[in-house]
Write a protein that holds these residues in place. Sequence first.
Motif, PDB file in Angstrom:
ATOM      1  N   ARG A 116       8.138 -15.750  -3.659  1.00 41.90           N
ATOM      2  CA  ARG A 116       8.564 -14.532  -2.614  1.00 41.90           C
ATOM      3  C   ARG A 116       7.138 -14.566  -2.131  1.00 41.90           C
ATOM      4  O   ARG A 116       6.309 -14.503  -3.060  1.00 41.90           O
ATOM      5  CB  ARG A 116       9.145 -13.616  -3.562  1.00 41.90           C
ATOM      6  CG  ARG A 116      10.149 -13.998  -4.102  1.00 41.90           C
ATOM      7  CD  ARG A 116      10.741 -13.035  -4.691  1.00 41.90           C
ATOM      8  NE  ARG A 116      11.076 -11.718  -4.556  1.00 41.90           N
ATOM      9  CZ  ARG A 116      11.451 -10.520  -4.534  1.00 41.90           C
ATOM     10  NH1 ARG A 116      11.316  -9.960  -6.066  1.00 41.90           N
ATOM     11  NH2 ARG A 116      11.051  -9.255  -4.510  1.00 41.90           N
ATOM     12  N   ARG A 118       4.337 -11.158  -0.501  1.00 38.38           N
ATOM     13  CA  ARG A 118       4.181  -9.940   0.157  1.00 38.38           C
ATOM     14  C   ARG A 118       3.892  -9.935   1.316  1.00 38.38           C
ATOM     15  O   ARG A 118       3.334 -11.391   1.879  1.00 38.38           O
ATOM     16  CB  ARG A 118       2.799  -9.375  -1.059  1.00 38.38           C
ATOM     17  CG  ARG A 118       3.242  -9.063  -2.172  1.00 38.38           C
ATOM     18  CD  ARG A 118       2.679  -8.932  -3.163  1.00 38.38           C
ATOM     19  NE  ARG A 118       3.059  -9.098  -4.692  1.00 38.38           N
ATOM     20  CZ  ARG A 118       3.489  -7.659  -5.042  1.00 38.38           C
ATOM     21  NH1 ARG A 118       3.688  -6.615  -4.416  1.00 38.38           N
ATOM     22  NH2 ARG A 118       2.904  -8.054  -6.360  1.00 38.38           N
ATOM     23  N   ALA A 119       3.815  -8.591   1.997  1.00 36.77           N
ATOM     24  CA  ALA A 119       3.941  -8.976   3.368  1.00 36.77           C
ATOM     25  C   ALA A 119       2.352  -9.088   3.522  1.00 36.77           C
ATOM     26  O   ALA A 119       1.829  -9.345   4.671  1.00 36.77           O
ATOM     27  CB  ALA A 119       4.084  -7.315   3.616  1.00 36.77           C
ATOM     28  N   GLN A 121       0.132 -11.406   2.035  1.00 30.65           N
ATOM     29  CA  GLN A 121       0.286 -12.920   1.972  1.00 30.65           C
ATOM     30  C   GLN A 121       0.380 -13.268   3.261  1.00 30.65           C
ATOM     31  O   GLN A 121       0.095 -14.234   3.849  1.00 30.65           O
ATOM     32  CB  GLN A 121       0.714 -13.094   0.739  1.00 30.65           C
ATOM     33  CG  GLN A 121       1.009 -12.962  -0.709  1.00 30.65           C
ATOM     34  CD  GLN A 121       1.243 -13.218  -1.274  1.00 30.65           C
ATOM     35  OE1 GLN A 121       2.406 -12.956  -1.685  1.00 30.65           O
ATOM     36  NE2 GLN A 121       0.753 -14.835  -2.410  1.00 30.65           N
ATOM     37  N   LEU A 284      -1.502  -9.789  -6.299  1.00 27.55           N
ATOM     38  CA  LEU A 284      -1.252  -8.105  -6.008  1.00 27.55           C
ATOM     39  C   LEU A 284      -0.707  -7.594  -6.826  1.00 27.55           C
ATOM     40  O   LEU A 284       0.278  -7.977  -7.469  1.00 27.55           O
ATOM     41  CB  LEU A 284      -0.715  -8.201  -4.173  1.00 27.55           C
ATOM     42  CG  LEU A 284      -1.748  -9.160  -2.868  1.00 27.55           C
ATOM     43  CD1 LEU A 284      -0.528  -8.692  -2.293  1.00 27.55           C
ATOM     44  CD2 LEU A 284      -2.619  -8.107  -3.017  1.00 27.55           C
TER      45      LEU A 284
END
Length: 285
Positions: A116, A118-119, A121, A284
């Motif tokens: 998954r 994150r934005a 990334q 993060l």
Amino acid sequence: MRALPLLGLAFVLVWCTGYLAGKIVVAQAAAATALVWRFGGAAALFALLAWLGGARWGTWTDARRSASVGVLMLALQFGGVYLGLQLGATAGVAALVIGAMPLLVSLIAVLSGMERLRALQWVGLLLGFVGVLLVVADRVDGATPWPAWLALLTGLVGISAGTLYQKRQAPNVDLRAGLALQNAAATLVLLPFALLLEDFRFAPTSAFFGATAWLILVNSLGGFALLFVLIRRDAATSVAALFFLVPPVTAVLGHLVLGEHLTALKLTGFACAACGVWLATRRLA
């Protein structure tokens, strides 16, 4: 990345030297023939190291998985890139296609549920690709024939699928034994093409043997060992993102070693790629 940042930096530097040595080799030999020399030599070297170290070779299933990684990451990737160059693709087009690998790996990893992101990334991945585009912009033209594009896309699929397969189906074998099997499998796949289509054509010059020795001892022994260590320790997306740094670092090394022109646009691309890798690989909270 959880692995030491210096490990990733070492991988990028070692990997980039392969492009410089590869330019010398393909000027002296046909594509598949050059790769047979490289992968065959690397297979023999890793097998010797595995034998001297008493490495465990694992089961037949482990051997099959190692061979699959070799076909994908070695035979398909490098075979596709070298063939694409032979069919008329420029180095810039080849770098741009392979430079899309982190995006493709990340997309597949997310869609398959492996990872998954994150934005930030995703922003990092896009920024990294923009950096690659800036670095190779002056070497990309519209004259690349479609067979060359097809060959390069085959190389892109090979390295992307190989990275994900190595992460998910990593064989439980010693690294030396695994790399011996991978290089042997790639050699066997490419050997018929070298013999039947190229007549195993190469120039027995000091430049050819010197560059081939560098590819075996430095790029294969060091580069792939570092790559698979990183894949075992980190997320596939984080490892793949390092490839955004390959075209910029190669451009800098080409300037220092081969005297190739280094422009402000390339330096800007280097900065974008570095920022993109940092965003794509940072942890993060």
